[in-house]
Write an enzyme that holds these catalytic residues in place. Structure first.
Site, mmCIF file in Angstrom:
data_model
loop_
_atom_site.group_PDB
_atom_site.id
_atom_site.type_symbol
_atom_site.label_atom_id
_atom_site.label_comp_id
_atom_site.label_asym_id
_atom_site.label_seq_id
_atom_site.Cartn_x
_atom_site.Cartn_y
_atom_site.Cartn_z
ATOM 1 N N CYS A 274 0.395 -1.057 -0.252
ATOM 2 C CA CYS A 274 -0.087 0.189 0.017
ATOM 3 C C CYS A 274 1.082 1.250 0.306
ATOM 4 C CB CYS A 274 -0.800 -0.070 0.949
ATOM 5 S SG CYS A 274 -0.183 0.012 2.763
ATOM 6 N N HIS A 331 -3.379 1.420 6.471
ATOM 7 C CA HIS A 331 -2.862 1.030 5.505
ATOM 8 C C HIS A 331 -2.740 2.625 4.215
ATOM 9 C CE1 HIS A 331 -4.364 0.008 0.967
ATOM 10 N NE2 HIS A 331 -5.380 1.278 1.015
ATOM 11 N N ASP A 354 -7.247 5.445 -4.397
ATOM 12 C CA ASP A 354 -6.330 4.220 -3.164
ATOM 13 C C ASP A 354 -6.073 3.702 -4.364
ATOM 14 O OD1 ASP A 354 -4.794 2.713 -1.691
ATOM 15 O OD2 ASP A 354 -7.095 2.187 -0.502
#
Length: 681
Positions: A274, A331, A354
């Site tokens: 991530c 995250h 994202d």
């Protein structure tokens, strides 16, 4: 007659332009400018060239981007060189030096232009001169640009800073990892433009994709999909398991440059997680001019079934037996700064996207941009992917125990385990800035619970495409023709868990186009018993005898309905009907030829159950009626009969033209018809 300049060469004035456009870190090998801001190029004339003179020397510039530039797509624009520029559109001005040997041309690009690689051409009549190429970027310094950022320190941080911090760890032990974004390193901008050109939307419709590159919302969503390689030839391959020898461990990367160069040379790069996905997305966004920052969420929920609940089920041995929902220690995603004209000014500012491939959005592994404001306020019906982002920072966690008998008990509920210490690098320093308050109200506060409940409400609404509670709307039928009798309905849907008994009223009034209401023309009322999840309707018969005398020439009726349930909750629905007019039929009795008579037959049916008086057709058409309208009177017409007339035309111009016909009477007024007429020689 215009003087034609004899141009020896063009100097794009790269060093000065790049400096004034904050792109000097890209180097001086090419012209890189930001949209909505002027830049200057210098034309060197040959010794025997005519001098440039304002008003006499006519110069036109053409700027083009994409593989098939088109004016309709805003990927091709031409503009004349005048005496001044306009800061809201493509424009140019020019001055000459005292010697007359050079012409300085000041060019302003539109702040709404598509970004990308442009070619610049100068035209003088039929003569074209290629002046060179330049790259156009988003402009955080331009107040007319969608990415405009008012604060200079923030622009320095979120557009120009090439290094930063990415936070990892747990909410109790947060560690910053330095990262080299390297957006200005040689060749990186070209790679970022290549990413746009490799995206599936470009490959399927390059014209539309290049046109949409004017919109940072669109570009950000494309990047969210292209930084991962799940659906396309994207930059990074994700890996959260055992890392084999065929790639680099995500923890070994220290910057975006090596990743982007490797992708440009050989395709998807192995491997990323991530923080790597997010950091690369930040590099590309900043390179293209979009202010961007990396954000870390500690205790980040992954809500697979989109119910805003993370359900963790364990057996009596303490082993987790539920799969799907999860909570990551941390995250990482990005926020990008831009306006949201698609949502409204309230949602301008930071937008969350994202690029880590978790769930699909419209069939593609991408997420966002979701408005930060909408996320905080629980406005989950806003695009894009706000429910998923909201759950990441604000889902509730339910821990359950499955007994040996199979029975499942809830042993713990938490409203504060998710979304902790949300962090980003501070402006102008390497300190960590906690921005949790930007994402949610304080945990345990009344406001935070209210927002969560609203989000649950909106989430279910979005999934069903419905509104909660009692939904009242007006249902219309087809073919509501002026003069006919027809039904309209009050339709009541019960989205509650229990039955509702409601008093419903439906009424109609004549209305004008400006919203001014006239006299009533219908009313009905009744009591409806509506079971949960079902709907009931109350009809209203609209009779011509009732609405005909009060309706205006706009042919509009406003139908309204109100309902009260047992708790005196009030609901209202409203819809405006525009009645269908009868159609004016036009038929030419033969071919239309220049300077030859041709007859046009006209007819219209009286759809009313009563006669029409003083009926007439008014006929006009360029090159058909000698510049004057022709009045064709047809007298009175009985109910349900046709009004008929004819007119002789004598065309005067060869080619396509339009014959316009307007029917009038005492009760049917201003009914327009037209026919395309092709006049032959």
């Amino acid at each position: 007659m215009s003087d034609v300049l004899d141009i020896q060469r063009c100097d794009l004035n790269i060093e000065n332009n790049n400096r004034s456009h904050h792109t000097e870190l890209n180097g001086v090998e090419r012209l890189i400018v930001r949209r909505g801001q002027t830049f200057t190029i210098i034309l060197y004339l040959k010794p025997d060239s005519p001098e440039f003179r304002i008003g006499r020397t006519k110069l036109t510039l053409i700027a083009e981007t994409g593989p098939s530039p088109r004016r309709q797509s805003d990927t091709k624009v031409s503009f004349s060189v005048g005496d001044s520029t306009v800061d809201t559109e493509w424009s140019a001005s020019a001055i000459t030096d005292p010697s007359g040997n050079t012409v300085s041309v000041c060019i302003n690009s539109s702040p709404d232009s598509p970004i990308g690689l442009y070619s610049l051409t100068l035209t003088q009549g039929k003569q074209e001169t290629n002046l060179g190429q330049f790259v156009l970027l988003f402009n955080a310094w331009c107040s007319n640009d969608a990415v405009y950022m008012r604060n200079e320190k923030k622009r320095q941080e979120y557009v120009l800073a090439q290094t930063g911090q990415v936070y990892r760890g747990t909410h109790k032990r947060i560690r910053g990892k330095p990262w080299n974004f390297a957006q200005f390193e040689p060749g990186i901008l070209d790679i970022c433009l290549k990413i746009l050109d490799e995206n599936p939307k470009f490959l399927s419709n390059a014209d539309k994709d290049c046109s949409e590159r004017k919109n940072p919302v669109y570009v950000t969503r494309v990047l969210s999909a292209m930084i991962n390689s799940n659906d396309d030839n994207g930059v990074l391959v994700g890996n959260w398991g055992e890392i084999s020898d065929d790639g680099v461990r995500p923890t070994k990367w220290i910057g975006s440059e090596d990743i982007l160069r490797q992708w440009a040379e050989s395709g998807p790069v192995r491997y990323g997680q991530c923080w790597v996905f997010a950091a690369v997305a930040c590099t590309v966004s900043r390179a293209l001019g979009i202010p961007c920052r990396v954000v870390t969420n500690f205790g980040s929920a992954h809500d697979v079934d989109a119910n805003l609940l993370i359900e963790m089920v364990y057996n009596t041995d303490g082993e987790r037996i539920s799969h799907g929902d999860s909570i990551w220690n941390f995250h990482v995603w990005v926020e990008s700064w831009m306006t949201r004209p698609d949502l409204g000014i309230k949602y301008d500012g930071w937008q969350i996207s994202d690029p880590t491939p978790q769930e699909t959005s419209n069939g593609v592994f991408c997420c966002g941009p979701a408005s930060l404001t909408a996320t905080k306020e629980g406005e989950l019906t806003t695009v894009y992917d706000t429910p998923f982002v909201f759950a990441e920072v604000n889902a509730d966690v339910v821990t359950k125990l499955q007994l040996s008998t199979g029975k499942i008990l809830t042993v713990r509920e938490s409203t504060s385990s998710v979304g902790r210490s949300i962090s980003t690098k501070a402006v102008g320093s390497d300190e960590r800035r906690d921005i949790t308050h930007k994402y949610k109200y304080p945990e345990g506060s009344k406001k935070e619970r209210q927002v969560y409940e609203k989000a649950q409400h909106h989430n279910k609404l979005q999934q069903r495409g419905e509104k909660p509670g009692l939904n009242l709307k007006i249902k219309l039928i087809d073919n509501m023709v002026m003069g006919s009798d027809f039904d309209v309905y009050a339709l009541l849907k019960n989205n509650n868990m229990e039955s509702k008994t409601c008093n419903v009223k439906i009424f109609a009034k004549a209305v004008q186009y400006n919203g001014k209401r006239g006299k009533p023309c219908g009313y009905a009322s009744g009591k409806l018993e509506v079971p949960p999840g079902e709907e009931r309707r109350l009809p209203l018969r609209l009779m011509y005898d009732t609405y005909g005398p009060v309706i205006t020439s706009d042919l509009m009726i406003q139908v309204s309905s109100i309902t009260f349930d047992e708790s005196s909750n009030y609901h209202k629905a409203e819809k405006t009907i525009v009645l269908d007019e009868p159609e004016v039929e036009i038929k030419l009795m033969g071919r239309a030829r220049v300077n030859k008579p041709v007859t046009a037959e006209l007819r219209i049916k009286n759809t009313l159950p009563e006669p029409l008086k003083n009926c007439s057709f008014t006929v006009g058409g360029i090159g058909l009626t000698k510049g004057k309208s022709i009045l064709v009177s047809v007298g009175d017409v009985s109910a349900k009969e046709e009004a008929k007339g004819s007119v002789v035309l004598r065309p005067t111009i060869v080619g396509s033209t339009l014959l316009l016909v307007n029917f009038n009477s005492d009760k049917l007024k201003n009914i327009m018809g037209f026919a395309n007429v092709e006049v032959m020689d």
